[in-house]
Design an enzyme around this catalytic site. Structure first.
Site, PDB file in Angstrom:
ATOM      1  N   ASP A 160       6.983  -1.658  -0.505  1.00 31.21           N
ATOM      2  CA  ASP A 160       6.096  -1.499   0.634  1.00 31.21           C
ATOM      3  C   ASP A 160       6.694  -2.241   1.824  1.00 31.21           C
ATOM      4  OD1 ASP A 160       3.734  -0.804   2.030  1.00 31.21           O
ATOM      5  OD2 ASP A 160       2.910  -2.789   1.624  1.00 31.21           O
TER       6      ASP A 160
ATOM      7  N   ASP B 131       2.300  -5.984  -1.919  1.00 34.41           N
ATOM      8  CA  ASP B 131       1.438  -7.164  -1.872  1.00 34.41           C
ATOM      9  C   ASP B 131      -0.021  -6.845  -1.589  1.00 34.41           C
ATOM     10  OD1 ASP B 131       1.458  -6.590   0.916  1.00 34.41           O
ATOM     11  OD2 ASP B 131       1.089  -8.712   1.339  1.00 34.41           O
TER      12      ASP B 131
ATOM     13  N   ASP C  44      -1.399  -1.198  -2.830  1.00 35.44           N
ATOM     14  CA  ASP C  44      -0.178  -1.067  -3.625  1.00 35.44           C
ATOM     15  C   ASP C  44      -0.447  -1.108  -5.124  1.00 35.44           C
ATOM     16  OD1 ASP C  44       1.462  -1.051  -1.315  1.00 35.44           O
ATOM     17  OD2 ASP C  44       1.394  -3.239  -1.229  1.00 35.44           O
TER      18      ASP C  44
END
Length: 781
Positions: free
Chosen positions: A317, A516, A520
């Site tokens: 990400d 994080d 996700d």
């Protein structure tokens, strides 16, 4: 019959992995005491019981394996234990029993994969809603909300279900779903998704779904499904047992057939007992887990570590992973020669009383620049627009352009500012002073200082492909992906789309997914290994992940991968080495040169060698990353603080150059004094780098001159500083000289460019060598 079978399996599992190691070791010792006391009959009875106690759950494990059409290393242990009982080799059986149950206990600790607990994800789910009805507003359980209900979403609350905003604007923190750290403004008629947080004032919402169909419920469902589909950890021992088992049975059978002595076959089985298989891999993985823990990385079991070692594709990400995950001030653009410091100080003073996330970033930016702040009065804030008040008696407004000015804004200037912000992936906050638009603050989410180095380390440790998967816009994500060297970018991704990308990549190679945020969690659960940056990340992502990095250092991801690969290599070496020694002992036993009892002792020596080999995973390898420790780490902390103070002054150099060559005498004098101070502080800082930091770095890195290029940059900085002093002297002595101001502005611009590059390189390549949180806010973009 299925339920009783599971119950028996559970009981035997608990006995096998918790109580049996203690019971068998105690029995072995008790039998030894009886034997030395002369009660050899009693010793044989105790050792027989120990052997039987170890044999029963081992037989059950073999039966369960056969039911699953799997034959593992336990088969050899069962045959050896049964053979010692059949040939009255009770001591050998007891020794095998101790090693077998002890190895299984270690294996249980190393290989029992952590169950993916979605409790944290579920705890964030909305539980109540405020529904309007004939009697007013009633608080109801979120499960009672139906499409069409009109709800009131209060400030700071989680939006209970998906719906349409009835009266906007609404300021929403959508980070739980998109990962994007900046709040967004939604207007009347636009959608608000369940699970997002109301970061502004209260607003009415018309429900379009119930709680079970909301976007947040979809995230939870995806995480559950992905967790259920993940393959279980397969023991390294069982993979080698497929070769070792038939070889052992053939050799034992040949020894029995040729000698017609069953004891020889038992001796072969005893020395073939796969304790190196059972012990070496778990001990290596436990050691690797311990090594990771000392580096601030929690790996949930040996299975996760083994899968991490096989990974070849990294998906990651953007927000909070390669960036810091929070907006930061990086530039101030002013109108009509207004001083940038004045604009920022006024905005930050007013924003001290605002809870908005951007207000926090503005105040932090002003304090980093050591600007004086005063408490505002008569403050009024309007959600989605901005905040107004008096700062030092002067009216100040911070927020949207229309909110900050009284209609005098230059449209062309606004277009230029917005274009500059869009090109740099920034958000704009406008500042009005005395009723006029005075300037614009540009904020963005900065790249972590260790991001570029981490991706270099990942390539070095065996990652062949890196893919960014983010909910952010393509225009923002692409430059960051290019900077870290990503092979592919998937932008504007929903949680479901992220899972689809992870699954597609997993079809071709072993994958790691790093993130994080709550959004996700499904992707982390569906990847071969999910890695959560848990220092500031969402708890839900940490729960869904196999690996949690508990310190705010991205480079720990590369370190974990290196530790996992080294652990797997050591485990394989230890297993193969133990198998080789066992094979040699089996041949000796087949010729009748080893009795079962002596064979059991020989096997313990082999086990010890395998264990010592596996314990190498506790220490760093020869290819470990260089580090700065002790006083050197403290030095880095001090120099990092100096960087924090110098960065805003570097950013201000172009404006300083303009003021230094402008028509205002007072502004020229102030600019000249600030430039003199800056060059003095810069020279002292660079001198400390050269005397203290670079020798420490050179010692850590090794080689003939690892800091030579950086020292060359110091020489260039010193040369530019000298040229600036000479040009300033020329300007003072001959103010009418036409070419000097332009040359001075150019050289100051060159100095600013060189310093930006030089400071960024120091932070990415040198400051990250210390095990301290370096300039985690970073200054690269």
């Amino acid at each position: 019959m299925e339920a009783p079978r599971r119950t028996v399996s559970r009981v035997l599992w608990d006995l096998r992995h918790d109580a049996l190691p203690v019971l068998t070791l105690g029995g072995l010792i008790a039998g030894g005491v009886a034997w030395f006391a002369g009660a050899r009959g009693a010793a044989d009875v105790v050792w027989t019981v120990v052997t039987a106690v170890a044999l029963i759950p081992a037989v059950w494990a073999v039966v369960e394996g056969l039911r699953r059409r799997s034959i593992g290393s336990d088969v050899i242990a069962v045959l050896a234990l049964a053979g010692t009982l059949a040939t009255a080799e009770y001591l050998a059986g007891a020794v095998i029993g101790v090693m077998l149950t002890g190895g299984q206990a270690l294996e249980s600790r190393a290989g029992r994969r952590a169950q993916r607990d979605l409790g944290a994800l579920l705890s964030l789910a909305p539980r109540v809603a405020h529904r309007e009805d004939a009697g007013g507003v009633t608080t109801v359980d979120v499960a009672e909300v139906r499409p069409g209900d009109r709800l009131q979403v209060r400030a700071g609350e989680v939006v209970p279900v998906d719906g349409r905003i009835e009266a906007g604007p609404a300021v929403l923190d959508e980070s739980t779903l998109t990962g994007e750290p900046l709040p967004v403004e939604r207007h009347t008629g636009e959608e608000a998704r369940g699970g997002t947080v109301n970061a502004g004032g209260p607003f009415p919402l018309r429900a379009t779904t119930d709680a079970s169909s909301s976007a947040y419920a979809g995230v939870v469902k995806l995480a559950r499904e992905a967790a259920a589909e993940t393959s279980p950890f397969v023991r390294l021992a069982d993979r080698y047992a497929g070769l070792f088992l038939p070889l052992t049975l053939v050799l034992a059978g040949v020894a029995w057939a040729v000698s017609r002595d069953p004891v020889r076959a038992v001796a072969v089985l005893v020395v073939a007992t796969p304790c190196p298989l059972i012990l070496a891999a778990p001990i290596a993985y436990v050691s690797g887990l311990s090594r990771c823990a000392r580096r601030g990385v929690v790996v949930k079991g040996g299975g996760a570590l083994e899968r991490l070692a096989r990974a070849r594709v990294l998906l990651f990400d953007k927000t909070g992973t390669v960036t810091t995950g929070r907006p930061e001030l990086f530039d101030v653009v002013t109108r009509d020669g207004v001083d940038a410091g004045e604009v920022l100080a006024a905005a930050a003073s007013l924003d001290q009383v605002s809870p908005h996330v951007l207000a926090t970033a503005i105040v932090r930016g002003a304090r980093d620049r050591e600007l004086p702040l005063v408490l505002p009065t008569e403050v009024a804030e309007k959600a989605g627009q901005g905040v107004r008040g008096l700062v030092g008696g002067r009216p100040v407004a911070v927020g949207k352009a229309g909110w900050a000015d009284a209609g005098d804004a230059d449209a062309a200037w606004l277009d230029r500012v917005r274009s500059r912000a869009a090109a740099r992936g920034a958000i704009t906050v406008f500042v009005g002073i005395d009723g006029r638009l005075a300037g614009t603050l540009l904020l963005r989410d900065r790249i972590r200082p260790d991001a570029a180095r981490t991706f270099q380390m990942l390539r070095h440790t065996g990652i062949d492909r890196t893919v960014m998967v983010t909910g952010d816009r393509e225009a923002v994500a692409r430059p960051i992906a290019d900077l870290v060297g990503a092979d592919e970018v998937h932008a504007d991704q929903t949680p479901a789309e992220k899972v689809a990308v992870v699954r597609a990549e997993s079809e071709h190679a072993a994958t790691v997914m790093a993130g994080d945020g709550v959004n996700d969690a499904p992707a982390l659960a569906s990847a071969g290994v999910g890695v959560a940056l848990g220092a500031r990340g969402a708890t839900a992502s940490s729960e869904a992940a196999d690996v949690v990095i508990t310190v705010d250092r991205l480079e720990r991801l590369a370190e974990s991968l290196a530790i996992a690969r080294r652990t797997q290599r050591i485990a394989r070496q230890s297993v193969l080495g133990g198998m080789g020694l066992s094979l040699a002992a089996m041949v000796v036993a087949a010729f009748g040169l080893l009795t079962p009892a002596i064979g059991a002792v020989t096997q313990e020596v082999i086990d010890l060698a395998a264990i010592l080999g596996a314990l190498r995973a506790l220490g760093p390898g020869r290819d470990r990353w260089p580090r700065l420790h002790g006083d050197d780490a403290d030095l880095v902390r001090d120099l990092d603080q100096e960087h924090r103070g110098l960065w805003p002054r570097i950013d201000a150099l172009p404006a300083l150059a303009d003021a230094l060559t402008g028509p205002d005498a007072a502004a020229r004098e102030a600019a000249d004094a600030e430039l003199t101070s800056f060059l003095h502080d810069l020279a002292e800082h660079e001198g400390r780098d050269e005397r203290l930091l670079y020798p420490a770095v050179a010692s850590a890195l090794g080689g003939s001159d690892p800091t030579g290029a950086m020292s060359r940059a110091h020489a260039e900085i010193a040369d530019l500083s000298r040229r600036i002093d000479l040009l300033r002297k020329e300007l003072r002595e001959d103010p009418g000289r036409a070419d000097t101001p332009a040359e001075l502005r150019r050289v100051i611009g060159d100095l600013a460019a060189v310093l930006r590059l030089h400071f960024t390189q120091e932070e990415e390549h040198y400051f990250v060598l210390a095990d301290i949180p370096s300039h985690s806010e970073g200054h690269t973009a």
